[in-house]
Write a protein that holds these residues in place. Structure first.
Motif, PDB file in Angstrom:
ATOM      1  N   GLN A  62       0.837  -1.200   0.000  1.00  0.00           N
ATOM      2  CA  GLN A  62       0.000   0.000   0.000  1.00  0.00           C
ATOM      3  C   GLN A  62       0.871   1.249   0.000  1.00  0.00           C
ATOM      4  O   GLN A  62       1.859   1.344   0.725  1.00  0.00           O
ATOM      5  CB  GLN A  62      -0.917   0.010   1.223  1.00  0.00           C
ATOM      6  N   ALA A  63       0.490   2.217  -0.835  1.00  0.00           N
ATOM      7  CA  ALA A  63       1.164   3.504  -0.860  1.00  0.00           C
ATOM      8  C   ALA A  63       0.219   4.571  -0.337  1.00  0.00           C
ATOM      9  O   ALA A  63      -0.988   4.344  -0.193  1.00  0.00           O
ATOM     10  CB  ALA A  63       1.603   3.845  -2.286  1.00  0.00           C
ATOM     11  N   ALA A  64       0.739   5.736  -0.078  1.00  0.00           N
ATOM     12  CA  ALA A  64      -0.110   6.853   0.307  1.00  0.00           C
ATOM     13  C   ALA A  64      -1.056   7.179  -0.839  1.00  0.00           C
ATOM     14  O   ALA A  64      -0.678   7.129  -2.013  1.00  0.00           O
ATOM     15  CB  ALA A  64       0.742   8.071   0.649  1.00  0.00           C
ATOM     16  N   ALA A  65      -2.311   7.497  -0.514  1.00  0.00           N
ATOM     17  CA  ALA A  65      -3.277   7.868  -1.549  1.00  0.00           C
ATOM     18  C   ALA A  65      -2.828   9.151  -2.220  1.00  0.00           C
ATOM     19  O   ALA A  65      -2.198  10.012  -1.617  1.00  0.00           O
ATOM     20  CB  ALA A  65      -4.665   8.036  -0.942  1.00  0.00           C
ATOM     21  N   MET A  66      -3.183   9.258  -3.507  1.00  0.00           N
ATOM     22  CA  MET A  66      -2.778  10.438  -4.275  1.00  0.00           C
ATOM     23  C   MET A  66      -3.993  11.020  -4.967  1.00  0.00           C
ATOM     24  O   MET A  66      -4.831  10.301  -5.497  1.00  0.00           O
ATOM     25  CB  MET A  66      -1.730  10.046  -5.317  1.00  0.00           C
ATOM     26  N   GLU A  75     -10.120  10.764  -4.156  1.00  0.00           N
ATOM     27  CA  GLU A  75      -8.759  10.329  -3.926  1.00  0.00           C
ATOM     28  C   GLU A  75      -8.727   8.808  -4.066  1.00  0.00           C
ATOM     29  O   GLU A  75      -9.570   8.103  -3.512  1.00  0.00           O
ATOM     30  CB  GLU A  75      -8.334  10.751  -2.526  1.00  0.00           C
ATOM     31  N   PRO A  77      -6.919   4.989  -3.793  1.00  0.00           N
ATOM     32  CA  PRO A  77      -5.853   4.236  -3.138  1.00  0.00           C
ATOM     33  C   PRO A  77      -4.813   3.790  -4.157  1.00  0.00           C
ATOM     34  O   PRO A  77      -5.137   3.589  -5.329  1.00  0.00           O
ATOM     35  CB  PRO A  77      -6.590   3.040  -2.537  1.00  0.00           C
ATOM     36  N   LYS A  78      -3.568   3.660  -3.718  1.00  0.00           N
ATOM     37  CA  LYS A  78      -2.486   3.288  -4.618  1.00  0.00           C
ATOM     38  C   LYS A  78      -1.632   2.187  -4.001  1.00  0.00           C
ATOM     39  O   LYS A  78      -1.539   2.059  -2.777  1.00  0.00           O
ATOM     40  CB  LYS A  78      -1.581   4.494  -4.915  1.00  0.00           C
TER      41      LYS A  78
END
Length: 348
Positions: A62-66, A75, A77-78
């Motif tokens: 999981q990455a920070a949402a962008m 926004e 999820p990434k």
């Protein structure tokens, strides 16, 4: 000539596949050439179906949402490559499309055998392009590194489906939406441009064997029934179609175009004069609104005139701009009826 056929882009907000198919063939007894399963269940919200697959893939985290650039879009999820992970070693889980469509095909087969599906109407499956899920769910710096393996997995899913179903009864549609978000500078991207997108789409088209019809759904989004950007004209859509027609080794059998509901400016439709239409390619235009009461008086008749004028003759048909997956459930039957009503009115 007036429109003579209808096309459904895939999703239909009804409870299940059998309900979708029975409702469609009952309300559209003529002019329908392909029958979708409605993308019900897990596939109801398009590529959200794939997000869990990304989260299940070893080597991704999981990455920070962008924020997306398109105004009003949520926004997203990434995921990203985990530190030290080799993108060439990523092994994707079962993406799920082939299994879902094989189940739906059995419903189609039963309805066809009982005579509910008119002769010659094929079972239509829809796939998002590989770039769609990659752009939606992967951070920009990892998109190019993960796209090749995901494309291979999605193509393998399609191959498995095509190996299981009779080619004379099916058709494949590629949903081309994220690509227009990129080209219109609305979505975060790793730097894709028109030539690279055309090249990708040609690969998608060519993956479908020549004895199976293949189509492109050109879409500008349907989040809360709004585009990520209203197209200024059909110019970009025509450029993409012409580019794919030149790059692909086989014909594109149908194309559905986005037309904003109240668009009546002749300049919007003028690029159709530059469309290089292959013999046998069906054209559909999104003249059917998302809501039965959205149709402004006289708008559709004027749009029909403008499309026909720019095409200079030849058969064509109508569709909605996107699927019917985001329509309210009670609106679906009257929207299906509206497809037929537009054809009836155009014929006079």
């Amino acid at each position: 000539m007036p429109p003579t056929s209808v096309h459904l882009n895939g999703s239909v907000n009804l409870p299940d596949t059998e309900t979708v198919m029975r409702e469609v063939v009952t309300r559209l007894p003529t002019g329908l050439r392909r029958l979708p399963d409605g993308e019900t269940g897990d596939r109801a919200n398009w590529i959200w179906f794939q997000l869990e697959r990304f989260r299940q893939t070893p080597g991704l985290e999981q990455a920070a949402a962008m924020d997306q650039l398109a105004e009003g879009y949520e926004e997203m999820p990434k995921v990203r490559l985990a530190d030290g992970a080799d993108p060439g070693a990523v092994r994707w889980p079962d993406l799920g499309y082939a299994d879902a469509y094989q189940q739906s095909f059995e419903v189609y087969r039963t309805l066809r055998d009982e005579g509910a599906v008119p002769p010659g109407v094929r079972f239509q499956v829809q796939y998002p392009t590989p770039l769609a899920a990659i752009n939606a769910w992967v951070v920009p710096e990892d998109q190019d590194r993960l796209e090749p393996s995901y494309e291979a997995a999605l193509f393998a899913d399609l191959d498995r489906l095509l190996g299981a179903l009779p080619h004379e009864q099916i058709a494949v549609q590629w949903d081309v939406a994220v690509e227009f978000g990129i080209l219109e500078a609305q979505f975060l991207t790793a730097g894709q441009d028109l030539p690279s997108i055309v090249e990708r789409l040609a690969r998608c088209v060519d993956r479908v064997p020549g004895d199976v019809p293949v189509g492109l759904h050109l879409c500008y989004g349907d989040y809360q029934h709004h585009h990520f950007r209203d197209p200024d004209s059909l110019a970009l859509q025509v450029q993409v179609v012409n580019g794919v027609a030149e790059a692909a080794r086989r014909r594109v059998d149908w194309i559905s175009f986005t037309v904003p509901q109240h668009q009546r400016d002749p300049s919007f439709f003028a690029p159709l004069r530059d469309l290089r239409r292959s013999e046998g390619t069906e054209l559909y235009f999104g003249l059917v609104p998302y809501h039965p009461d959205q149709q402004a008086e006289g708008t559709t008749a004027e749009q029909v005139r403008l499309v026909d004028e720019q095409l200079g003759g030849g058969e064509w048909g109508v569709c909605t701009e996107c699927g019917l997956g985001r329509a309210q459930r009670e609106e679906v039957p009257p929207l299906l009826d509206l497809h037929r009503a537009i054809l009836d009115r155009a014929r006079g």
